[in-house]
Design an enzyme around this catalytic site. Sequence first.
Site, short mmCIF file in Angstrom:
data_model
loop_
_atom_site.label_atom_id
_atom_site.label_comp_id
_atom_site.label_asym_id
_atom_site.label_seq_id
_atom_site.Cartn_x
_atom_site.Cartn_y
_atom_site.Cartn_z
N HIS A 1 -24.08 -17.97 25.41
CA HIS A 1 -24.87 -19.16 25.04
C HIS A 1 -24.77 -19.49 23.56
O HIS A 1 -25.37 -20.47 23.10
CB HIS A 1 -26.35 -18.96 25.42
CG HIS A 1 -26.57 -18.82 26.89
ND1 HIS A 1 -26.14 -19.77 27.80
CD2 HIS A 1 -27.15 -17.84 27.63
CE1 HIS A 1 -26.46 -19.37 29.03
NE2 HIS A 1 -27.06 -18.20 28.95
N HIS B 1 -26.04 -18.38 34.63
CA HIS B 1 -26.36 -19.44 33.66
C HIS B 1 -25.07 -20.08 33.17
O HIS B 1 -24.08 -19.39 32.95
CB HIS B 1 -27.12 -18.86 32.48
CG HIS B 1 -28.37 -18.13 32.87
ND1 HIS B 1 -28.42 -16.76 32.99
CD2 HIS B 1 -29.61 -18.59 33.17
CE1 HIS B 1 -29.65 -16.39 33.34
NE2 HIS B 1 -30.39 -17.49 33.47
ZN LIG Z 1 -27.07 -15.28 32.47
#
Ligand SMILES: [Zn+2]
Lengths: 561, 451
Positions: free
Chosen positions: B109, B150
């Site tokens: 991320h 994610h």
């Molecule tokens: Zn994740």
Amino acid sequence: MLFIGIDVGGTFTDAVLLDRGCVRASAKVQTKEDLLSSLLEALDKAMKGVSGDLVERVVLSTTMITNLIVEKKYDPVGLLLIPGPGLSHQHYQFNTGTYIIPGAMDYRGREIIPLRREQMENAIMDLADDGYKNVAVVGKFSSRNNRHEKEVAARLRWNYPDCQVEMGHQVAGQLNFPRRVVSTMLTCATREKYEYFVDSVITALSQRGIDAPVFILKADGGTLPLPCSTRVPIETIFSGPAASTLGVQALTPPGETSVVVDIGGTTTDLALILSGSPLLASKGAAIDDYLTHVRALAVKSVPVGGDSIVERVGKEIIIYSERLGPPYCQGGPMPTPTDALRVLGLTRLGDKDRAREAMDSLGAPLGMSPGEAANKVCNLVIDTISAEIQLMFTQWEQEPAYRVWEVLEKRKERPSTVVGVGGGAAGFISQIAATLGAYPVIPPYAPVANAIGAAVALPTLEVTLRVDTEQGYYSIEEEGFQEALDDANFTEQQALDLASKWLGKRADKYGLNQRIEDVEIIRREVFNMVRNWVTTGKIYDIHVQTPRGILGHIGAGGEIK
Amino acid sequence: MEKKTGLIFFPAFDWAISPTHPEREERLLYTRDQIFEEGVMDLPQIREYAPRLASLHDIARVHFCVPRVQSQVTEAHLIAAGSALQLGDAVVSGDIKNGFAMVRPPGHHAMRTVHGNRGFCNINNEAVLVDYLRRRHGLKRIAIIDSDVHHGDGTQDIFYHDPDVLFISFHQDGRTIFPGTGFSHELGGPQAYGTTLNVPMPPGIGDETLEYIVDNLIVPVIKDFKPDFIINSAGQDNHYSDPLGSMRFTARGYADFTRKLNPDMAVLEGGYAIETALPYLNLAIILALARLDYSYVLEPDYWPGRFTENAERASKVHRTVDYLRDVWEKRNSADIDNIFGKGDFYQRKKFIYYDTDYIEEEQIEKVKKCSNCIGYLLIESRGERGYRAPVRILAVTVPFAACEACQQEAYDAYHQAKKKEQYDYVYMQDKSLDTCLNYERDKNHEWSTEG
Ligand SMILES: [Zn+2]
Ligand SMILES: [Zn+2]
């Protein structure tokens, strides 16, 4: 204050008598088939004129178990394994009858597959039909929950009371199931012969009126009282190299970083002493292609020695790891590094002319004089050993690290001295040291360094405690002990205290009435267990030990005669 | 003898975001227990490596850390990234056939600009590896396949305008999970159209549909792309027992995926079912990489046939896969001006929320639509944390094979920004020369690092 160190090697049995930091006498005799008589002969030579009741302590080291295993001179052991899911069971090939029983524990000691009773009965029956009398029962994660192992062992003993049974959790509590299988199997295999060895030693000593405490050296450089050691015979594998390392530690000034080079007939053993302490291997010892859980000093065997055969192949001169007899200069069939040393005047062994003849046979076809050929051979030995030493240091630097501080603490160290022991050392040590930019040292008493190492070795004890407050139990790895612990608020300090208490308990059990004052904490880790954002328990992982060290440095306190 | 699989296991047993945070000491504890108890490190097919630290320059080559690298990384981050580099070196040099960096903290991320921690990440381990491999080993084309539940928005951000890096991510639909991005229309910028591919999945998708994605999108696209190196961003939170995700992948499903993808390297990302999934998943992935039998690896609460997929949801994923396959095949004939507009620059505006550190970032990113190279990037960013004064930066990236004109323009922009009052910090990331500059207005000082 007299101390005796005895090293029972495959070829020689050495003994030394230490008197307040001085070597009072030493002896080297051939090891014979009859262990008792070799022991007595070495003892008598070392004890000349000294009464047995003055002896304070005796420590032994031996390659006996190592040789038993390497030569496969042990009774077959059948394996009853409870591996459960994970690695394919095809991996569990230990060259012996292996019987798999369904059932499984997980990493927290929770039963995930119950033991299948019927299959257990069948496995036990098959094993007995195949004639196994020695049996190792080992389960995956048995050190987290030993219930399945105990159940199988109990059933086995009930059906076959004559079986000798070992359980994995009692032999090796560390993680690593395949190594636990091997350690348990080898313990089972060597126990009987080891008991015979212990009996011989006790008989020899009592015949000479010595009733001082007797210890045996372990692979990690610590000692155990001899009578207790029958529980863990494989701890003595590689106590030979450990002995020579401790010997060097005793014969050199404290605090030094040195490499120990023990050049024998066909192999050269290497060990590291970092800032005064012998380096422990990060993993258990390997023996005869088996990986064990035995904690050992980091020693390495290089297949080159004074009697290794040397040959010309085309335009190359090559050293082989085999031995075909003594060096040419001592009447052997082939040129060897010892012949090269003789030509260069670095040893007085053997006949000089025969040595020249050997080097000439190597060098002449390449247009080299015997001297040049000898140089070439020496350099080959030196380069091989130096490269292996460098590699040992790099491997030590590159050992895995699982914590931030361990990665940050990594240091680079190089030896300040190269210490030679063993027969072939004299000729090579100064040049190996030069290659590494270190000082060469050949300590006094180098030929009996291993017996000295045994004499100065001290008992060590460890305790690895794992507490799982959520599951409500704790275990002591070294004892295979597991017990309920009903205290959700158990603290880190309580865990440390519990570990220390067990260290004391173990000291009592092994008859080491040393006071456990200095407890060294090697590892103390706390894992917060959080489920759904709520702390539900703690896992403590605590490792404590008594300080490691040796009795003292030879020549430090008095003169050596 | 066949080459080994390299492993670095760095559980960081002494590092946590906070005592109860999912990224805490305990996360890989049971994985450690499982792989050590299995004796994995002793297998002849496995070689264990020691971690090493990445250099600050390795980080600066990828990220604009505000105000500087040292303020965004802890030693644990440098070790996690460094471990990826260590294995990358070993794969490229041929010492091992592939590698798995089982490391914490994770990184996918983390975007190009870093004002703080978002989604448990500060430093993008895979991106640091990609640019290191290109710089140090001269690799050209790299594929990153992200298998975390994610969306790998950080990795996507960093390579969005880079046609030499293929990024494919399959993940839970961003409408139902952090970070809320990763839709199938996010396909890369005008200079790299089609080299970003996203497969959002509705909750409840399992192994069968994963297999469809692998067989019909990932494998054929990689075959076309012909990468020099394949990286798996190996998140494990698609597992059926993960507390953050709502997917139904199994250890077996992950292992089959790994076997088919055959990556040069896998780098651990998320995965927070630390007891019920991670020990089994990591074991299965290691075995798959080492080409060993993983059929004995079974979660204790799993039995074959436990999950049946909802046909409607599965067919939704099939349609996305078919659409993306079509985009991929027609990417070279796509009307770029029509999609991205005309003009010398393509510009996009981003709002980035740092969920861990409560920072809000506003960003304008411009890419030069150069026909001689992939174009330089200009990033204007403003980060705001609570009531503190916002931090404003301007950052310039010169790509690896930049043309002379782009290089010139980029440096002009950097030097001009240094004169402007409005920027607290000005950055230059010149990948073509491997030089990074960092100017701080308050101190009127410029730092530089070189590779
Ligand atoms: Zn994740
Ligand atoms: Zn350009």
